[in-house]
Scaffold this motif. Structure first.
Motif, short mmCIF file in Angstrom:
data_model
loop_
_atom_site.label_atom_id
_atom_site.label_comp_id
_atom_site.label_asym_id
_atom_site.label_seq_id
_atom_site.Cartn_x
_atom_site.Cartn_y
_atom_site.Cartn_z
N ALA A 21 0.84 -1.20 0.00
CA ALA A 21 0.00 0.00 0.00
C ALA A 21 0.87 1.25 0.00
O ALA A 21 1.97 1.26 0.58
CB ALA A 21 -0.93 0.01 1.22
N THR A 22 0.38 2.29 -0.66
CA THR A 22 1.07 3.57 -0.69
C THR A 22 0.04 4.68 -0.85
O THR A 22 -1.10 4.42 -1.25
CB THR A 22 2.10 3.63 -1.84
N THR A 23 0.42 5.91 -0.54
CA THR A 23 -0.50 7.04 -0.71
C THR A 23 0.28 8.27 -1.10
O THR A 23 1.46 8.42 -0.77
CB THR A 23 -1.31 7.30 0.58
N ASP A 24 -0.37 9.16 -1.85
CA ASP A 24 0.26 10.38 -2.31
C ASP A 24 -0.83 11.42 -2.54
O ASP A 24 -1.98 11.08 -2.80
CB ASP A 24 1.03 10.14 -3.60
N MET A 25 -0.45 12.70 -2.46
CA MET A 25 -1.40 13.79 -2.59
C MET A 25 -1.04 14.69 -3.76
O MET A 25 0.13 14.81 -4.13
CB MET A 25 -1.43 14.63 -1.31
N LEU A 26 -2.07 15.32 -4.34
CA LEU A 26 -1.88 16.37 -5.35
C LEU A 26 -2.69 17.58 -4.92
O LEU A 26 -3.89 17.46 -4.65
CB LEU A 26 -2.34 15.90 -6.73
N ILE A 27 -2.04 18.74 -4.91
CA ILE A 27 -2.68 19.98 -4.46
C ILE A 27 -2.68 20.97 -5.62
O ILE A 27 -1.63 21.20 -6.25
CB ILE A 27 -1.95 20.56 -3.25
N GLN A 28 -3.84 21.55 -5.90
CA GLN A 28 -3.93 22.52 -6.98
C GLN A 28 -3.00 23.69 -6.73
O GLN A 28 -2.92 24.22 -5.62
CB GLN A 28 -5.36 23.01 -7.15
N GLY A 29 -2.28 24.09 -7.77
CA GLY A 29 -1.34 25.18 -7.66
C GLY A 29 0.05 24.76 -7.24
O GLY A 29 1.01 25.52 -7.37
N ARG A 30 0.17 23.53 -6.72
CA ARG A 30 1.48 23.01 -6.33
C ARG A 30 1.87 21.80 -7.17
O ARG A 30 3.00 21.69 -7.64
CB ARG A 30 1.49 22.64 -4.85
N HIS A 31 0.92 20.87 -7.37
CA HIS A 31 1.20 19.66 -8.14
C HIS A 31 0.50 19.64 -9.49
O HIS A 31 0.84 18.83 -10.34
CB HIS A 31 0.78 18.42 -7.35
N PHE A 32 -0.47 20.49 -9.68
CA PHE A 32 -1.16 20.58 -10.97
C PHE A 32 -1.81 21.95 -11.09
O PHE A 32 -2.01 22.65 -10.09
CB PHE A 32 -2.21 19.47 -11.13
N SER A 33 -2.13 22.32 -12.33
CA SER A 33 -2.81 23.58 -12.60
C SER A 33 -3.90 23.35 -13.62
O SER A 33 -3.66 22.78 -14.69
CB SER A 33 -1.82 24.62 -13.14
N ILE B 141 3.82 1.35 -6.42
CA ILE B 141 3.52 -0.08 -6.27
C ILE B 141 4.42 -0.89 -7.19
O ILE B 141 5.02 -1.90 -6.80
CB ILE B 141 2.03 -0.35 -6.58
N GLU B 142 4.51 -0.48 -8.47
CA GLU B 142 5.36 -1.17 -9.44
C GLU B 142 6.82 -1.18 -8.97
O GLU B 142 7.54 -2.17 -9.17
CB GLU B 142 5.27 -0.47 -10.79
N ALA B 143 7.27 -0.09 -8.35
CA ALA B 143 8.66 0.01 -7.93
C ALA B 143 9.01 -0.99 -6.83
O ALA B 143 10.20 -1.25 -6.59
CB ALA B 143 8.98 1.43 -7.46
N SER C 292 -0.47 -6.14 -4.89
CA SER C 292 -0.21 -7.50 -4.46
C SER C 292 1.20 -7.89 -4.88
O SER C 292 1.58 -7.73 -6.05
CB SER C 292 -1.22 -8.46 -5.10
N LEU C 293 1.98 -8.36 -3.93
CA LEU C 293 3.36 -8.78 -4.16
C LEU C 293 3.39 -10.31 -4.13
O LEU C 293 3.29 -10.92 -3.06
CB LEU C 293 4.28 -8.20 -3.09
N GLY C 294 3.46 -10.93 -5.29
CA GLY C 294 3.37 -12.38 -5.37
C GLY C 294 4.71 -13.07 -5.19
O GLY C 294 5.77 -12.49 -5.42
N GLY C 295 4.65 -14.33 -4.78
CA GLY C 295 5.85 -15.14 -4.67
C GLY C 295 6.67 -14.85 -3.43
O GLY C 295 6.36 -13.99 -2.63
#
Length: 322
Positions: A52-64, A85-87, A148-151
């Motif tokens: 599991a992971t989480t991240d935020m995007l804030i208008q004006g800082r991460h997108f416009s 997750i892929e990493a 999901s991390l298999g194996g």
């Protein structure tokens, strides 16, 4: 207080209310596991673990919204989380979305963000399975990704790079930063057409699904994604693994599109490559040949720093939150 471009019209969140807005999100990104107090996920396959992971995007800082369409913001929110997750060498299976928005936010913006999320989670055969919506002073998205991390192989953690491994990469370098520089100079409508791929790389990044799983299955031991800047992210690996990383200049040199954009803007394309970030390129170490879809860009050496052809990099800064 957030302001919205005038071309986003129609009813606002304050006018339609929370329940109608949630209905719009569910309609745009439907899931059989969404709609109750919590999502019920299937059991992981035998000999697998949850990630599991989480991240935020804030208008004006991460997108416009001046240059990113709401659908693209949704796409970006998923890719930056699913890349994490892929990493780890895992497979994304679900996402949760929490939104804080002013009451005067046009409902169409929220619906289109959800549509962008839906399009990206479908790329991974994943689903948006729930979330939250609340009133706030700024438009803020927070995505939680579940994988999901298999194996039985270990996860591709930052402390598992080893001396004499190859450094390999999957994805572009510097494109997102170049796209942002073009947008800041020209705005979305005035960027010369030939540079549209760079703009797209910033506004709606794409990562080929499953490359992290492939890398782990074929012997990679360590991986991260290029989110904060190539030198910054590889320096984290070097520090955590107590190794050095020497990059091959010829393998990461700016391509013709980056060079063209740099000439137009009077910029150095190497700064975009080394310090830009937000490409979400997968960066891994392995003793074997580059996994399918990856290319060799360097070598793990003795030491604890990042160099390029044995020399200190021209740029070592990157994204920092504070």
């Amino acid at each position: 207080m957030t302001s919205f471009p005038v071309h986003y019209s129609g009813p606002t969140l304050g006018e339609v209310g929370e329940h109608r807005a949630i209905e719009e999100i569910i309609a745009a990104a439907p899931s059989s596991r969404n709609g109750d107090d919590a999502a019920v996920l299937s059991h992981a396959s035998p000999n697998s673990r949850g990630v599991a992971t989480t991240d935020m995007l804030i208008q004006g800082r991460h997108f416009s919204l001046d240059w990113s369409r709401p659908e693209e913001i949704g796409m970006k929110a998923i890719v930056q989380n699913f890349a994490d997750i892929e990493a780890m060498g895992a497979r994304p299976i679900a996402a949760l979305l929490a939104v804080s928005a002013p009451a005067d936010t046009p409902l169409v913006i929220i619906r289109d963000i959800a549509s962008g999320i839906a399009s990206r989670v479908r790329d991974y055969s994943a689903e948006l399975v729930g979330g939250d919506l609340t009133s706030g002073d700024e438009l803020v998205l927070s995505v939680t990704a579940i994988g999901s991390l298999g194996g039985s192989h270990p996860a591709l953690s930052l402390d598992r790079a080893r001396f004499n491994q190859h450094v390999v990469a999957h994805g572009r370098l510097g494109w997102s930063a170049a796209g942002l520089a073009l947008l800041k100079r020209y705005g979305r409508q005035e960027v010369p057409r030939q540079f549209a791929p760079l703009v797209d790389a910033h506004c709606a990044p794409y990562l080929n699904p499953g490359r992290g799983v492939v890398a782990r299955a074929t012997g990679a031991t360590c991986m991260t994604d290029n989110s904060d800047g190539l030198v910054v992210d590889l320096s984290t690996i070097a520090r955590r693994s107590a190794v050095g990383i020497d990059l091959f200049a010829a393998a990461i040199a700016p391509d013709p599109l980056l060079c063209g954009a740099a000439e137009l803007l009077g910029a150095d394309p190497w700064e975009w490559i080394l310090a830009g970030g937000e490409d979400h390129t997968l960066l891994a170490t392995t003793f074997g040949d580059p996994p399918s879809g990856f290319r060799a860009i360097g070598q793990v050496i003795r030491g604890q720093s990042v160099t390029i052809d044995g020399q200190a990099p021209r740029y070592g800064h990157g994204w920092v939150s504070f």
